[in-house]
Design a protein around this motif. Structure first.
Motif, mmCIF file in Angstrom:
data_model
loop_
_atom_site.group_PDB
_atom_site.id
_atom_site.type_symbol
_atom_site.label_atom_id
_atom_site.label_comp_id
_atom_site.label_asym_id
_atom_site.label_seq_id
_atom_site.Cartn_x
_atom_site.Cartn_y
_atom_site.Cartn_z
ATOM 1 N N SER A 120 2.935 -13.887 3.639
ATOM 2 C CA SER A 120 1.685 -13.584 4.017
ATOM 3 C C SER A 120 1.062 -12.391 2.496
ATOM 4 O O SER A 120 2.414 -12.481 1.463
ATOM 5 C CB SER A 120 1.384 -12.788 5.278
ATOM 6 O OG SER A 120 1.475 -10.979 4.602
ATOM 7 N N VAL A 167 1.053 -9.729 1.986
ATOM 8 C CA VAL A 167 1.195 -8.495 1.878
ATOM 9 C C VAL A 167 2.385 -8.295 1.399
ATOM 10 O O VAL A 167 2.930 -7.517 1.429
ATOM 11 C CB VAL A 167 0.583 -8.319 3.638
ATOM 12 C CG1 VAL A 167 -0.333 -7.724 3.906
ATOM 13 C CG2 VAL A 167 1.731 -8.319 4.579
ATOM 14 N N PRO A 182 1.315 -2.779 1.900
ATOM 15 C CA PRO A 182 1.588 -3.040 3.463
ATOM 16 C C PRO A 182 0.435 -2.625 4.246
ATOM 17 O O PRO A 182 0.360 -1.710 4.023
ATOM 18 C CB PRO A 182 3.149 -3.529 3.815
ATOM 19 C CG PRO A 182 4.000 -2.644 3.000
ATOM 20 C CD PRO A 182 2.584 -2.029 1.922
ATOM 21 N N LEU A 183 -0.134 -3.809 4.778
ATOM 22 C CA LEU A 183 -1.272 -3.673 5.879
ATOM 23 C C LEU A 183 -1.135 -2.193 6.504
ATOM 24 O O LEU A 183 -1.705 -1.050 7.250
ATOM 25 C CB LEU A 183 -1.383 -4.161 6.898
ATOM 26 C CG LEU A 183 -2.575 -4.763 7.586
ATOM 27 C CD1 LEU A 183 -3.934 -4.050 7.334
ATOM 28 C CD2 LEU A 183 -2.893 -6.067 8.930
ATOM 29 N N ALA A 184 0.265 -2.661 7.281
ATOM 30 C CA ALA A 184 0.830 -1.351 8.428
ATOM 31 C C ALA A 184 1.105 0.071 7.372
ATOM 32 O O ALA A 184 0.604 1.246 8.543
ATOM 33 C CB ALA A 184 2.090 -1.632 9.256
ATOM 34 N N PRO A 235 6.841 -6.884 5.412
ATOM 35 C CA PRO A 235 6.170 -7.929 5.827
ATOM 36 C C PRO A 235 5.971 -8.440 7.089
ATOM 37 O O PRO A 235 5.197 -9.026 8.219
ATOM 38 C CB PRO A 235 6.284 -9.075 5.013
ATOM 39 C CG PRO A 235 6.618 -8.370 3.804
ATOM 40 C CD PRO A 235 7.479 -7.052 4.021
ATOM 41 N N ASP A 268 3.597 -6.548 9.260
ATOM 42 C CA ASP A 268 1.926 -7.364 9.012
ATOM 43 C C ASP A 268 1.951 -8.387 9.774
ATOM 44 O O ASP A 268 0.441 -8.515 10.331
ATOM 45 C CB ASP A 268 2.063 -7.637 7.547
ATOM 46 C CG ASP A 268 1.783 -6.377 6.876
ATOM 47 O OD1 ASP A 268 0.793 -4.967 7.023
ATOM 48 O OD2 ASP A 268 2.944 -6.298 6.319
ATOM 49 N N THR A 301 0.905 -6.941 12.908
ATOM 50 C CA THR A 301 0.088 -6.251 13.089
ATOM 51 C C THR A 301 -0.754 -7.323 13.884
ATOM 52 O O THR A 301 -1.979 -7.340 13.958
ATOM 53 C CB THR A 301 -0.214 -5.341 12.469
ATOM 54 O OG1 THR A 301 0.808 -4.242 11.872
ATOM 55 C CG2 THR A 301 -1.916 -4.647 11.751
ATOM 56 N N LYS A 302 -0.510 -7.754 12.749
ATOM 57 C CA LYS A 302 -1.897 -9.519 13.031
ATOM 58 C C LYS A 302 -2.059 -10.126 14.440
ATOM 59 O O LYS A 302 -2.861 -10.266 14.363
ATOM 60 C CB LYS A 302 -1.532 -10.503 12.186
ATOM 61 C CG LYS A 302 -2.274 -11.904 12.333
ATOM 62 C CD LYS A 302 -2.001 -12.430 10.887
ATOM 63 C CE LYS A 302 -0.493 -13.914 10.976
ATOM 64 N NZ LYS A 302 -0.949 -14.635 12.257
#
Length: 355
Positions: free
Chosen positions: A18, A20, A25-27, A342, A345, A348-349
């Protein structure tokens, strides 16, 4: 259990895991819980490390006990049941708006010493029924799901009908599995009853043999009217082995076509044979996780995903399968400092897509 590394990962794999991998990171910027995501925890760890408590309450909607509902803890002798530690975890869950699964009612391993005195089939069946009736009745209406039978498939089955040797299998044959599910259903008709097993996700002859044996067992349970609701895929993944997305997809589709749910119960990635580079290693781990979860969710939502721990600092892999280069293992969604990776992430997705 592990298979030698069979690939050298090219630099382009990081992008496949990904975008990220680079940057924040998205998280790290998303404090909301991941719906349906949970982690295995111990009461002692939660009580001793506020960071673990904060991580679980931040990211999770459910928990599952590591030890607290296994036979040595909950039944120290043939006549005594002790629920204090499991109750402590259930209290933690309730106080923080989480649900709790049960793990596990029947397992070939980790039996207390007193069970060695069980020598005949009538005693084995009576002991098994009594244990399940008592434990499941005690938690009736309090848990969402039970791993009723854990790891009934041998490590490398020679034929689909082969089952793992155990106290219960040796004395009762395959009937112990049916007995366990029926006793659990009698004790709590509303809880989800799960057959839980590992190593069906990856590429290779052994994994294909395990898929065939698991399919055979599930089919037999359904043919005999056994009250099973779901198949739990432990998903203890091997970092150096690709996921058999086609084989896994067929397996999951068949279970669902039979009216069963499919859940992920013990997700982590053994990274001991992966490169030393943290960035590269984390990308490979995330790709393995993404391949499994994307394959399962390509046909239907995945409502329950649990990792076996949440932080690398509390992983069984670090103890059982240390890296040859002595670098810290990185098998879980958060690193040892509780920073998201990751892996998180991907969680999360997938959980947001299922919402």
């Amino acid at each position: 259990m592990k298979i030698n590394r069979r690939e050298v990962i090219a630099g382009g794999l990081a992008a496949a895991a990904s975008a990220v991998v680079r940057g924040a990171p998205l998280a790290a910027s998303a404090g909301d819980r991941r719906n349906g995501y949970g982690a295995a925890v111990t009461l002692a760890d939660l009580q001793s490390d506020v960071r673990l408590k904060d991580a679980v309450t931040r990211y999770c909607t459910q928990i599952v006990p590591v030890y607290e509902l296994k036979w040595p803890t909950v039944r120290p002798d043939a006549h005594t049941f002790s629920f204090a530690k499991a109750d402590g975890l259930l209290d933690f869950a309730r106080q923080n708006g989480l649900t709790m699964r049960g793990h596990n009612l029947v397992w070939y391993a980790d039996l207390p010493a007193w069970t060695k005195e069980i020598k005949d089939a009538p005693t084995a069946e009576r002991t098994l029924r009594d244990h399940i009736a008592t434990v499941v009745s005690y938690y009736r209406g309090k848990l969402t799901s039970w791993d009723v039978v854990n790891e009934a498939i041998p490590d490398f089955p020679k034929r689909p009908t082969e089952r793992r040797p155990s106290l219960w299998q040796n004395l009762l044959g395959d009937s112990y599995i049916r007995t366990a599910f029926r006793a659990a259903a009698d004790a709590d008709p509303d809880v989800q009853l799960v057959l839980n097993d590992y190593d069906i996700e990856s590429v290779g002859e052994r994994f294909a043999a395990r898929r065939a044996a698991l399919r055979n067992l599930v089919s037999d349970l359904l043919d005999t009217g056994t009250p099973i609701n779901a198949v739990g895929l432990q998903s203890h993944l091997h970092g150096e082995i690709e996921i058999d997305t086609d084989g896994l997809a067929r397996c999951v589709a068949e279970f669902r076509s039979w009216g069963l749910d499919v859940i992920v119960t013990e997700l982590d990635v053994d990274d001991r044979f992966l490169p030393a580079s943290v960035t590269e290693r984390d990308a490979i781990v995330a790709k393995r996780v993404n391949d499994v979860l994307s394959t399962i969710t390509s046909q239907a939502p995945l409502r329950s995903i649990l990792t076996w721990g949440i932080s690398d600092g509390y992983s069984w892999i670090s103890q059982m399968f240390p890296r040859p280069d002595h670098l810290p293992n990185r098998p879980l969604p958060l690193d040892a400092d509780f920073q998201p990776k990751p892996f998180m992430d991907v969680i999360t997705k997938v959980t947001r897509e299922a919402a």
